[in-house]
Design an enzyme around this catalytic site. Sequence first.
Site, short mmCIF file in Angstrom:
data_model
loop_
_atom_site.label_atom_id
_atom_site.label_comp_id
_atom_site.label_asym_id
_atom_site.label_seq_id
_atom_site.Cartn_x
_atom_site.Cartn_y
_atom_site.Cartn_z
CE LYS A 138 -6.48 -0.71 -3.45
NZ LYS A 138 -7.62 -1.41 -3.65
CG HIS A 162 -7.38 -10.00 -6.35
ND1 HIS A 162 -8.71 -9.65 -6.55
CD2 HIS A 162 -6.97 -9.64 -5.10
CE1 HIS A 162 -8.87 -8.67 -5.43
NE2 HIS A 162 -7.82 -8.74 -4.70
NE ARG A 163 -13.09 -12.95 -2.68
CZ ARG A 163 -13.79 -13.28 -1.93
NH1 ARG A 163 -14.79 -14.42 -2.07
NH2 ARG A 163 -13.87 -12.69 -0.74
CE LYS A 182 -3.52 -2.57 0.61
NZ LYS A 182 -4.83 -2.89 -0.50
#
Length: 476
Positions: A177, A294-295, A175
Site C-alpha cells: 500500500k 473508504h471507511r 499492494k
Amino acid sequence: MSPQTETKASVGFKAGVKDYKLTYYTPEYETKDTDILAAFRVTPQLGVPPEEAGAAVAAESSTGTWTTVWTDGLTSLDRYKGRCYHIEPVPGDPDQYICYVAYPLDLFEEGSVTNMFTSIVGNVFGFKALRALRLEDLRIPPAYSKTFQGPPHGIQVERDKLNKYGRPLLGCTIKPKLGLSAKNYGRACYECLRGGLDFTKDDENVNSQPFMRWRDRFVFCAEAIYKAQAETGEIKGHYLNATAGTCEEMIKRAVFARELGVPIVMHDYLTGGFTANTTLSHYCRDNGLLLHIHRAMHAVIDRQKNHGMHFRVLAKALRMSGGDHIHSGTVVGKLEGEREITLGFVDLLRDDFIEKDRSRGIFFTQDWVSMPGVIPVASGGIHVWHMPALTEIFGDDSVLQFGGGTLGHPWGNAPGAAANRVALEACVQARNEGRDLAREGNEIIKAACKWSAELAAACEIWKEIKFDGFKAMDTI
C-alpha cells in the site's frame, strides 16, 4: 439539605442539577413523520435510573443543559427539545437499556451531516451520568433526507457508465500500500486491469507522500486505464484517492482526475470529514465522476458494542453525504462483519425502502424515497475460494475487491486478476443455472479450474487460508 440535593449527591451529581426526566422523558409522546428518531444503547452510572439517563441523553443532545437558565423563557422549549419516548431493557444485560429519542426537524441544518452529528453524537457522549453510550440506529425522515443530494450517481447510472450488467464488479487494492514509485504503481494497475478486473484502487493511506506524489500517480494510473481499455475492449477505472489536508487541495486533485478523463475518484470520508465529503460528492455529480468511499477510522467509532456508534449509522450518513461505493466488510474475510448485521446495513445502502428488522439490527423502518443507492464493497482478506460465498451474500450490485488475493498470485498480477474473473464468471453462471452457491461453491470453483490454469494455481496457493476462530464483536 433538600431531598432533591440528597438524591443527586448519592449518585454523583452536585446540588443545583435539575431532573432531566421532568422535562425530557415523555413516554406519552407520539412520534411525528418528520422527527429524526434515534436508538441509543445506554449504560447509566450506578444509581442513575434509566428514565433519568435516557432523558439526559435527549436533553444534552438537543436543547438542554445541566441547570435551568432564564433564556429558556425566550423560546418554545416544547417545540425544539428532544424527547426520550421509550425505554426497553437489553436482553441479557441488566445494566443496559435501549433509549429511543425523537428530535424535531428544526434542530438541524438542511443538507448537513456535520450539523446532525454535532448534536446527536456530540458532547452527550462524555456525560458523567453515563458509563457508556452507543448510537445504534437513526431514522432519517424523507423531509430531511430530501435536503441532501446523496450519492453523486447511484447504482444504475454507474452500470450504464461502465456498460457492465448482471454480475458483481471486481476490484483490487494495489499492494504494497505504501512505498511504490508512481511508475511501478501504474504498472501494477495495468496488469490487474488487463487481466480482467474492472477497477484497481489506491489504498486509503495513499495520498501524496515523498515516494509517490499524487499528480505522478494520477498520470501513470490514467495511462494504465487507457492501455488496458484498448487491449480488452472493456471500460476500466482506478480509484484515485483525492483525500487531502484541505478541501481546496482535495478539489484540485479531483479536477485533475476529471481532466485526465478517468471515471472515478476516491475519498476517506471519516478521516477527511463529512463537510469535505459532501463537497467532493457535489463536485463529482456536477462533473460526471463516480465516487468511491473508504471507511478508514470506522472501527475506532463502531467496534465497541457498548460505546460509540454502529456502522449502520455511518452508512446512512454516507448515503446522505454522498458516495457511489463504500467498504462494508466481507462476512468471510479478515475484517469484522457478522452476516445478518452486515446484510442489514448493505440493504440500508442499496435499497429504497427497508423495513424494521431487529434480527438484523435495524431499529427503524427507513424510506429513502428517490435517493440513489450505494454499492457495497467487500474487501479484506478474500480470495478465489471465497467467491461463491461473496456472490451469494452480496449479489450483483456489489464490488468484490481482492488485493492480496490478486497480487499474491504465484504467477503475477495479471494471472491473479484472471483467476478472480474466471471464478466470478463461473459463480454467476452457476447461480443463473439455479445451482446453490452456498452448498456447491467449492465444486463450482474446482470445475472452473479445469479450464483455467490461473485459477487452479490460485486455488492451490490459498486452499489453507482462513480467518476463522475469532469471536465477532458486532452482534445483536
